[in-house]
Write a protein that holds these residues in place. Structure first.
Motif, PDB file in Angstrom:
ATOM      1  N   VAL A   1     -30.911 -22.045  20.268  1.00 18.18           N
ATOM      2  CA  VAL A   1     -29.752 -21.309  19.751  1.00 18.18           C
ATOM      3  C   VAL A   1     -28.816 -20.950  20.904  1.00 18.18           C
ATOM      4  O   VAL A   1     -27.595 -21.122  20.814  1.00 18.18           O
ATOM      5  CB  VAL A   1     -30.200 -20.047  18.996  1.00 18.18           C
ATOM      6  N   LEU A   2     -29.379 -20.455  21.987  1.00 18.25           N
ATOM      7  CA  LEU A   2     -28.593 -20.137  23.178  1.00 18.25           C
ATOM      8  C   LEU A   2     -27.817 -21.353  23.666  1.00 18.25           C
ATOM      9  O   LEU A   2     -26.609 -21.276  23.947  1.00 18.25           O
ATOM     10  CB  LEU A   2     -29.517 -19.632  24.284  1.00 18.25           C
TER      11      LEU A   2
ATOM     12  N   LEU B   1     -34.544 -13.572  27.713  1.00 15.81           N
ATOM     13  CA  LEU B   1     -33.919 -13.460  26.412  1.00 15.81           C
ATOM     14  C   LEU B   1     -34.662 -12.466  25.527  1.00 15.81           C
ATOM     15  O   LEU B   1     -35.851 -12.213  25.712  1.00 15.81           O
ATOM     16  CB  LEU B   1     -33.891 -14.827  25.723  1.00 15.81           C
TER      17      LEU B   1
ATOM     18  N   VAL C   1     -24.910 -22.146  21.253  1.00 21.26           N
ATOM     19  CA  VAL C   1     -23.833 -21.165  21.367  1.00 21.26           C
ATOM     20  C   VAL C   1     -23.035 -21.397  22.645  1.00 21.26           C
ATOM     21  O   VAL C   1     -21.792 -21.364  22.641  1.00 21.26           O
ATOM     22  CB  VAL C   1     -24.399 -19.734  21.321  1.00 21.26           C
TER      23      VAL C   1
ATOM     24  N   ALA D   1     -25.879 -11.596  26.028  1.00 17.03           N
ATOM     25  CA  ALA D   1     -26.659 -11.284  24.833  1.00 17.03           C
ATOM     26  C   ALA D   1     -27.777 -10.287  25.140  1.00 17.03           C
ATOM     27  O   ALA D   1     -28.051  -9.374  24.343  1.00 17.03           O
ATOM     28  CB  ALA D   1     -27.235 -12.562  24.235  1.00 17.03           C
TER      29      ALA D   1
ATOM     30  N   LEU E   1     -35.474 -19.838  20.365  1.00 16.65           N
ATOM     31  CA  LEU E   1     -34.235 -19.104  20.633  1.00 16.65           C
ATOM     32  C   LEU E   1     -33.445 -19.778  21.746  1.00 16.65           C
ATOM     33  O   LEU E   1     -32.211 -19.694  21.786  1.00 16.65           O
ATOM     34  CB  LEU E   1     -34.546 -17.655  21.017  1.00 16.65           C
TER      35      LEU E   1
ATOM     36  N   LEU F   1     -28.495 -12.771  19.906  1.00 17.79           N
ATOM     37  CA  LEU F   1     -29.183 -14.012  19.568  1.00 17.79           C
ATOM     38  C   LEU F   1     -30.491 -13.707  18.838  1.00 17.79           C
ATOM     39  O   LEU F   1     -31.200 -12.767  19.190  1.00 17.79           O
ATOM     40  CB  LEU F   1     -29.482 -14.822  20.833  1.00 17.79           C
ATOM     41  N   GLU F   2     -30.808 -14.539  17.842  1.00 22.01           N
ATOM     42  CA  GLU F   2     -32.027 -14.314  17.060  1.00 22.01           C
ATOM     43  C   GLU F   2     -32.482 -15.627  16.435  1.00 22.01           C
ATOM     44  O   GLU F   2     -31.713 -16.577  16.296  1.00 22.01           O
ATOM     45  CB  GLU F   2     -31.780 -13.272  15.974  1.00 22.01           C
ATOM     46  N   THR F   3     -33.766 -15.656  16.053  1.00 23.99           N
ATOM     47  CA  THR F   3     -34.284 -16.841  15.378  1.00 23.99           C
ATOM     48  C   THR F   3     -34.460 -16.644  13.883  1.00 23.99           C
ATOM     49  O   THR F   3     -34.386 -17.601  13.117  1.00 23.99           O
ATOM     50  CB  THR F   3     -35.654 -17.265  15.951  1.00 23.99           C
TER      51      THR F   3
ATOM     52  N   THR G   1     -28.100 -17.143  14.665  1.00 26.59           N
ATOM     53  CA  THR G   1     -29.394 -17.812  14.543  1.00 26.59           C
ATOM     54  C   THR G   1     -29.217 -19.325  14.635  1.00 26.59           C
ATOM     55  O   THR G   1     -28.126 -19.833  14.905  1.00 26.59           O
ATOM     56  CB  THR G   1     -30.031 -17.498  13.171  1.00 26.59           C
TER      57      THR G   1
ATOM     58  N   ASP H   1     -35.219 -11.875  21.366  1.00 23.98           N
ATOM     59  CA  ASP H   1     -35.032 -12.296  19.982  1.00 23.98           C
ATOM     60  C   ASP H   1     -34.892 -11.038  19.142  1.00 23.98           C
ATOM     61  O   ASP H   1     -35.857 -10.298  18.966  1.00 23.98           O
ATOM     62  CB  ASP H   1     -36.231 -13.132  19.523  1.00 23.98           C
TER      63      ASP H   1
END
Length: 269
Positions: free
Chosen positions: A233-234, A4, A237, A252, A230, A204-206, A178, A6
């Motif tokens: 969040v993944l 991933l 989503v 992403a 993160l 995707l981001e924090t 986020t 961020d």
């Protein structure tokens, strides 16, 4: 193992001063192997570039002036940003945009700083890392005028609903999601819009240390967010869009590499 990225972490924030290296290591152990450090002023952008990389190709940055700092913007700001944007590790202009919620800077100064940074991004051939809060109509109008000159951009920390999303997609923006999506109090509009985000536009981001996902189990001992989260969040989503985490993660990561011109995964492993 997930790979991933961020796209938005405020790693220069003073809450990370005592354990920044450990934060980066924990992120990598969780599968968040690359970070884009957000620049919000000339000073923080310089600081972002001064952070030591854990390994080549793992730490990147944006360089720009957040609307909260727009009152500091003058003719010297562009001259200070230009050499930063020539650094190979800087992948976008920003965080730039409009914030009519806090209004920490006068709105006319926010618009002037935003316009100048849109021009700078066009001149440098860099995408824009965009901030917008309670300023959607003006934000979209200004972007629409500049869009043909820009190679791309991302609506950082998107929190809007389907209508706001449609406006962003009409401008071919990417959409950064986020931990706001995990917020049972405020995240409803975003969750409603999430299924309409095309898979090839999702990032995707924090926004760490802010926006800790509220549904983390077990809850961490402090409210400080970290890039390792993160993964949550993944997961959210993926659940909200009825897709596997592998499909969302792959999309992403590929989208991030494409927008920001990052080296492909296989070239840095």
């Amino acid at each position: 193992m997930l790979e991933l990225i961020d796209i938005g972490v405020n790693l220069t924030h003073d809450s990370f001063d005592h354990d920044r290296g450990a934060v980066v290591a924990r992120a990598a152990a969780a599968g968040v192997t690359r970070l884009i450090v957000t620049g919000t002023s000339v000073t923080s952008s310089v600081s972002a570039l001064s952070l030591p990389e854990p390994a080549p190709g793992r730490l990147f940055a944006t360089a720009g002036i957040h609307p909260h700092h727009a009152s500091e913007f003058d003719e010297h700001s562009i001259k200070a940003l230009e050499p930063l944007l020539d650094n190979a590790r800087v992948v976008a202009v920003g965080e730039c945009g409009l914030d009519f919620f806090r209004d920490f800077s006068p709105r006319d100064m926010q618009e002037r700083a935003f316009s100048a940074q849109l021009d700078l991004a066009g001149a440098k051939g860099l995408p824009v890392f965009l901030h917008q809060r309670d300023a959607h109509e003006m934000f979209i109008a200004m972007l629409r005028q500049a869009r043909d000159r820009l190679p791309g951009g991302v609506a950082h920390c998107f929190t809007g609903g389907p209508d706001e999303l449609r406006d962003c997609l009409d401008l071919d923006l990417y959409v950064g999601v986020t931990g706001w999506v995990c917020d049972e109090r405020r995240g409803g509009p975003l969750r409603a819009a999430l299924p309409d985000i095309p898979l090839d536009r999702l990032l995707l981001e924090t926004d760490a240390p802010y926006l800790l996902p509220r549904d983390l189990k077990p809850a961490p001992p402090t409210r400080r967010n970290e890039p390792r989260f993160l993964v949550r969040v993944l997961e959210r989503v993926a659940a909200e869009t009825h897709r596997s985490i592998e499909i969302v993660a792959e999309a992403a990561t590929a989208n991030t590499e494409r927008l920001f011109g990052l080296p492909l995964r296989n070239s840095i492993l």
